[in-house]
Design an enzyme around this catalytic site. Structure first.
Site, PDB file in Angstrom:
ATOM      1  N   ARG A 107     -46.267   6.905 -37.291  1.00 56.63           N
ATOM      2  CA  ARG A 107     -44.841   7.481 -36.636  1.00 56.63           C
ATOM      3  C   ARG A 107     -44.094   7.095 -37.525  1.00 56.63           C
ATOM      4  O   ARG A 107     -43.345   6.415 -36.455  1.00 56.63           O
ATOM      5  CB  ARG A 107     -45.012   7.704 -36.022  1.00 56.63           C
ATOM      6  CG  ARG A 107     -43.744   8.748 -35.134  1.00 56.63           C
ATOM      7  CD  ARG A 107     -43.688   9.682 -35.588  1.00 56.63           C
ATOM      8  NE  ARG A 107     -44.461  10.639 -34.148  1.00 56.63           N
ATOM      9  CZ  ARG A 107     -44.951  11.938 -34.734  1.00 56.63           C
ATOM     10  NH1 ARG A 107     -43.892  12.460 -35.609  1.00 56.63           N
ATOM     11  NH2 ARG A 107     -45.523  12.648 -33.702  1.00 56.63           N
TER      12      ARG A 107
ATOM     13  N   ARG B  33     -52.713  12.130 -44.987  1.00 53.12           N
ATOM     14  CA  ARG B  33     -51.395  11.085 -44.233  1.00 53.12           C
ATOM     15  C   ARG B  33     -52.520  10.308 -43.838  1.00 53.12           C
ATOM     16  O   ARG B  33     -51.854   8.940 -42.865  1.00 53.12           O
ATOM     17  CB  ARG B  33     -50.727  11.170 -43.766  1.00 53.12           C
ATOM     18  CG  ARG B  33     -50.204  12.285 -43.076  1.00 53.12           C
ATOM     19  CD  ARG B  33     -49.322  13.158 -41.713  1.00 53.12           C
ATOM     20  NE  ARG B  33     -49.703  13.709 -41.146  1.00 53.12           N
ATOM     21  CZ  ARG B  33     -48.956  14.311 -39.987  1.00 53.12           C
ATOM     22  NH1 ARG B  33     -48.125  13.374 -39.646  1.00 53.12           N
ATOM     23  NH2 ARG B  33     -49.145  14.870 -38.741  1.00 53.12           N
TER      24      ARG B  33
ATOM     25  N   HIS C 169     -42.377  13.258 -46.117  1.00 54.88           N
ATOM     26  CA  HIS C 169     -41.736  13.453 -44.797  1.00 54.88           C
ATOM     27  C   HIS C 169     -40.743  12.595 -44.532  1.00 54.88           C
ATOM     28  O   HIS C 169     -41.054  11.776 -43.028  1.00 54.88           O
ATOM     29  CB  HIS C 169     -42.874  14.058 -43.477  1.00 54.88           C
ATOM     30  CG  HIS C 169     -43.088  14.286 -42.237  1.00 54.88           C
ATOM     31  ND1 HIS C 169     -41.670  13.877 -41.144  1.00 54.88           N
ATOM     32  CD2 HIS C 169     -42.515  15.681 -41.676  1.00 54.88           C
ATOM     33  CE1 HIS C 169     -41.204  14.726 -40.427  1.00 54.88           C
ATOM     34  NE2 HIS C 169     -42.275  15.806 -40.037  1.00 54.88           N
TER      35      HIS C 169
ATOM     36  N   ASP D 221     -35.017  21.390 -35.493  1.00 56.76           N
ATOM     37  CA  ASP D 221     -35.473  21.763 -36.776  1.00 56.76           C
ATOM     38  C   ASP D 221     -35.771  22.924 -37.629  1.00 56.76           C
ATOM     39  O   ASP D 221     -36.357  23.796 -37.345  1.00 56.76           O
ATOM     40  CB  ASP D 221     -37.425  21.742 -35.795  1.00 56.76           C
ATOM     41  CG  ASP D 221     -38.668  21.681 -36.843  1.00 56.76           C
ATOM     42  OD1 ASP D 221     -39.845  21.630 -36.078  1.00 56.76           O
ATOM     43  OD2 ASP D 221     -38.334  21.649 -38.312  1.00 56.76           O
TER      44      ASP D 221
ATOM     45  N   GLU E  69     -36.761  16.107 -45.136  1.00 56.95           N
ATOM     46  CA  GLU E  69     -38.067  16.235 -45.802  1.00 56.95           C
ATOM     47  C   GLU E  69     -37.819  16.649 -46.887  1.00 56.95           C
ATOM     48  O   GLU E  69     -36.864  17.753 -46.990  1.00 56.95           O
ATOM     49  CB  GLU E  69     -39.144  16.501 -44.800  1.00 56.95           C
ATOM     50  CG  GLU E  69     -39.298  15.625 -43.266  1.00 56.95           C
ATOM     51  CD  GLU E  69     -39.660  17.036 -42.382  1.00 56.95           C
ATOM     52  OE1 GLU E  69     -38.907  16.584 -40.761  1.00 56.95           O
ATOM     53  OE2 GLU E  69     -40.267  18.189 -42.918  1.00 56.95           O
TER      54      GLU E  69
END
Ligand code: TA6
Length: 308
Positions: free
Chosen positions: A72, A98, A168, A211, A270
């Site tokens: 994270r 990832r 990201h 978002d 991103e």
């Protein structure tokens, strides 16, 4: 390969492999201009610090650092899908890349005073997804006083395949409520919280969960941060979509690997091939998604007044 074997094969005065405190195999690229740390787990770029400056990337204090789980912070690689699995399966969000182990394949200096490292993803799990292992997936990281991260996909097989992707990037900010994000003025965006479509007017400010997917932009974005007296410039190539994300308080509380108050100190910008910008590679075709990150000082002309 062992850490010792990696260092024998790829190490030099600027590139050193090591096992970190979490037991992850990592590599540090460190030269006079900047320093970066990458975990082989997910080829995850965990930190980047230009010489004489503060860290540009954010990492949660509650992040996991273990097999099968995403880290994270830093720059997670979302591939071969961005977001939920396209067929709505129980597959992991943002794909396998990832949470897979990548292998170093090349390292050294690349002019401009930069150190570079290339890593490759062995097909493995993802072959199941495409029913073929006939593709090459590699990541090239270049470190100087700026950071370049480039994800390259090549179709070496006999049939086309499609994917979506994102670098990201989590950026470290002084206070999400006091920064602005410029570069997307006049661009259309989809607010994924309610799937509404809007036109961006001016710089983006932040006061709630955000978002947003900007599906048609090749623009360079800039995080303007008076608190840290810096601007972070985020430019890109091979991407027509940009995603802007901050979970804010309620969503941060719902994420076990995200501190309740940490939303205040981070912003995701991103660099993507997401949504309508997903890519299809015919046999023999390749594509590279690249982000370049650098920091600039914040000056009076930027409206910054030094409070002394
Ligand atoms: O940044 C876009 C996004 O898809 C958000 O919706 C949020 O889910 C974020 O990625 C983080 O996803 P993750 O799977 O890393 O928790």
């Amino acid at each position: 390969m062992t850490i010792q074997e990696y260092n024998r094969e790829f190490g030099n005065s600027e590139i050193r492999f090591y096992t970190d405190a979490h037991g992850l195999a990592c590599v540090e690229l460190n030269n006079r201009a900047g320093r970066a740390e990458i975990a082989l787990h997910g080829a995850h770029l965990m930190s980047f610090v230009p010489e004489g400056q503060e860290a540009l990337l954010w990492m949660s204090k509650k992040s996991c650092f273990e097999a099968g789980k995403a880290i994270r912070g830093g720059i997670p690689i979302c591939w071969p899908w961005f977001g939920g699995h396209p067929r709505g399966s129980t597959m992991p969000a943002h794909g396998f890349a990832r949470i897979s182990t990548w292998e170093p394949v090349a390292a050294g200096s690349c002019g401009k005073g930069a150190a570079f490292l290339e890593l490759a993803l062995t097909p493995g799990l993802i072959a199941d997804e495409f029913e073929t292992a006939d593709f090459l997936v590699s990541l090239r990281v270049e470190v100087s006083n700026k950071l370049s991260v480039a994800l390259s996909i090549e179709n070496t097989g006999e049939k086309a395949f499609s994917y979506s992707a994102a670098l990201h990037s989590y950026f470290k900010v002084s206070d999400i409520a006091k920064i602005t994000l410029s570069g997307l003025d006049g661009r259309t965006f989809i607010d994924t919280l309610d799937d509404s479509t809007h036109l961006q007017q001016g710089d983006i400010t932040f006061a709630a969960e955000t978002d947003s997917v900007y599906p048609d932009t090749e623009d360079t974005c800039v995080i303007n941060d008076p608190g840290f007296k810096r601007k972070i410039k985020i430019s890109k190539a091979g991407s027509r979509s940009t995603v802007v994300w901050n979970p804010w308080a309620a969503k941060a509380r719902r994420m076990p690997d995200f501190g309740d108050r940490e939303f205040r100190e981070m912003l995701c910008v991103e660099t993507a091939n997401a949504g309508t910008d997903a890519r299809t590679l015919a046999p023999g075709e390749g594509h590279t998604l690249q982000v370049i990150i650098e920091s600039e000082s914040y000056t009076a002309s930027d409206g910054y007044t030094d409070s002394g």
